[in-house]
Design an enzyme around this catalytic site. Structure first.
Site, mmCIF file in Angstrom:
data_model
loop_
_atom_site.group_PDB
_atom_site.id
_atom_site.type_symbol
_atom_site.label_atom_id
_atom_site.label_comp_id
_atom_site.label_asym_id
_atom_site.label_seq_id
_atom_site.Cartn_x
_atom_site.Cartn_y
_atom_site.Cartn_z
ATOM 1 C CD GLU A 43 35.292 49.726 8.402
ATOM 2 O OE1 GLU A 43 34.079 49.530 8.615
ATOM 3 O OE2 GLU A 43 35.723 50.019 7.284
ATOM 4 N N GLY A 44 34.687 52.905 12.434
ATOM 5 C CA GLY A 44 33.555 53.367 13.248
ATOM 6 C C GLY A 44 32.769 54.433 12.503
ATOM 7 C CG HIS A 45 34.516 58.258 11.788
ATOM 8 N ND1 HIS A 45 35.860 58.098 12.042
ATOM 9 C CD2 HIS A 45 34.064 59.161 12.692
ATOM 10 C CE1 HIS A 45 36.221 58.886 13.037
ATOM 11 N NE2 HIS A 45 35.147 59.538 13.459
ATOM 12 C CD GLN A 69 34.399 68.422 19.806
ATOM 13 O OE1 GLN A 69 33.562 68.860 19.015
ATOM 14 N NE2 GLN A 69 34.520 67.121 20.038
ATOM 15 N N GLY A 155 28.093 57.534 17.152
ATOM 16 C CA GLY A 155 28.578 56.237 17.631
ATOM 17 C C GLY A 155 28.448 56.109 19.141
ATOM 18 C CD GLN A 161 29.957 63.400 20.632
ATOM 19 O OE1 GLN A 161 30.835 64.218 20.827
ATOM 20 N NE2 GLN A 161 30.005 62.547 19.610
ATOM 21 C CB VAL A 184 33.264 49.819 14.773
ATOM 22 C CG1 VAL A 184 34.072 48.895 13.870
ATOM 23 C CG2 VAL A 184 31.876 50.067 14.168
ATOM 24 C CB SER A 193 39.527 55.970 19.258
ATOM 25 O OG SER A 193 39.958 57.288 19.537
ATOM 26 N NE ARG A 195 41.750 62.730 21.452
ATOM 27 C CZ ARG A 195 40.548 63.312 21.403
ATOM 28 N NH1 ARG A 195 39.458 62.565 21.402
ATOM 29 N NH2 ARG A 195 40.435 64.626 21.356
HETATM 30 O O1 PAF Z 1 32.270 62.803 17.947
HETATM 31 C C1 PAF Z 1 32.878 63.688 17.301
HETATM 32 O O2 PAF Z 1 33.682 63.398 16.411
HETATM 33 C C2 PAF Z 1 32.655 65.142 17.626
HETATM 34 O O3 PAF Z 1 32.461 65.321 18.991
HETATM 35 C C3 PAF Z 1 31.499 65.768 16.830
HETATM 36 C C4 PAF Z 1 30.171 65.117 17.170
HETATM 37 C C5 PAF Z 1 31.770 65.621 15.343
HETATM 38 C C6 PAF Z 1 31.385 67.258 17.157
HETATM 39 O O4 PAF Z 1 32.549 67.938 16.825
#
Ligand code: PAF
Length: 303
Positions: A43-45, A69, A155, A161, A184, A193, A195
């Protein structure tokens, strides 16, 4: 399956098709919103996609699990990859296009050019995950080059970030606006998340201590407790009481610079990172006067 039949967004995985779509989008004078993700959407996305649809004529989502990353001992290989479910979810919120670049497109053989992230990348996550923001800044800039949108949506859950991306865009004159959207949460408070799906039912319960800690801190500040030492002790107490021992940081910081503060005066961001079982979770909240107004102080550039 044909995306027009399924209602799914169009999936693009190469630069030629992406350029053709962008050309058509620009040619018809449509504004473009971009939602960069690593997939395993929740839901956050989806709230970011909704925010983009509310502001822009077309919305592109990127799904790319960015290897640069992840640290050497992090969860790159087990990171959830759920493209089919993601496309169904994106159909619900009516994203227009999903860009799923193969890894060779983002990191061709011999790749060696990285973005040196801004100062704000150094503390907190920067200490625990020393190469993380270099990877984030690099991939985000590459995505901004490939998809030169008007607005990109991130978010607040990844507070540091957001600051890193906003500073990078300012410092490198990238012509894209960054809009930060609120965290969210599940009904019980857990920040959404990708995760969270690693958590066992018992760990899922334990994880609630993070949002509980944030709530306790908010209540203390409302009762005019401004001393960082007092607030942080209470938050750590909440985590420990839930059996969370492996705490990367619990910190009160200036919400612009992320420098540690001794008092919430007038405002601060409370940042948490801790392991619940083997899953590393982060969460945060803004405290103090910055809560006044519309509740989303990150929506406006602070410079
Ligand atoms: O927040 C994320 O999911 C990642 O760090 C992003 C911004 C897509 C970069 O890979």
């Amino acid at each position: 399956m044909n995306s027009e039949v399924s209602g799914r967004p169009r999936v693009i995985d190469n630069v030629a098709a992406l350029r053709a779509w962008l050309g058509a989008c620009r040619g018809s004078g449509r504004s473009l919103g971009l939602v960069p993700t690593m997939g395993a959407l929740h839901e956050g996305h989806l709230s970011l996609v909704r925010a983009s649809r509310a502001r822009c004529d077309a919305t592109a989502v990127t799904i790319f699990v960015n290897p640069t990353q992840f640290g050497p001992h992090e969860d790159l290989t087990r990171y959830p990859r759920t493209l089919e479910a993601d496309l169904d979810a994106l159909a619900e919120v009516r994203a227009d296009v999903v860009f799923t670049p193969p890894v060779e497109l983002m990191y061709p053989a011999g790749f060696s050019t990285y973005v040196e992230p801004p100062e704000v990348a150094r503390p907190w996550e920067g200490v625990c995950r020393p190469t993380h923001f270099r990877g984030v800044a690099t991939v985000v800039l590459k995505l901004f080059q490939l998809l030169p949108a008007d607005v990109a949506f991130f978010g607040q859950k990844d507070f540091q970030q957001c600051l890193v991306v906003r500073r990078m865009v300012r410092d490198l004159n990238v012509p894209i606006e960054i809009q930060v959207c609120p965290i969210v949460r599940e009904p019980d408070g857990l920040a959404m998340s990708s995760r969270n799906r690693y958590l066992s039912p018992a760990e899922r319960q334990q994880a609630l201590a993070l949002s509980r800690g944030l709530r306790v801190a908010g209540e203390l500040v409302e009762r005019d407790q401004r001393e960082a030492a007092e607030i942080l002790a209470r938050v750590r107490g909440e985590l420990r009481a839930a059996g969370i021992e492996r705490i990367d940081y619990v910190a009160l910081a200036n919400p612009d610079t992320l420098a540690e503060v001794e008092r919430v005066a007038p405002s601060a961001v409370l940042l948490l990172a801790a392991y619940v079982g083997s899953t590393r979770l982060i969460d945060n909240c803004l405290l103090g006067e910055c809560l006044l107004g519309d509740g989303s102080p990150l929506d406006e550039p602070r410079e």
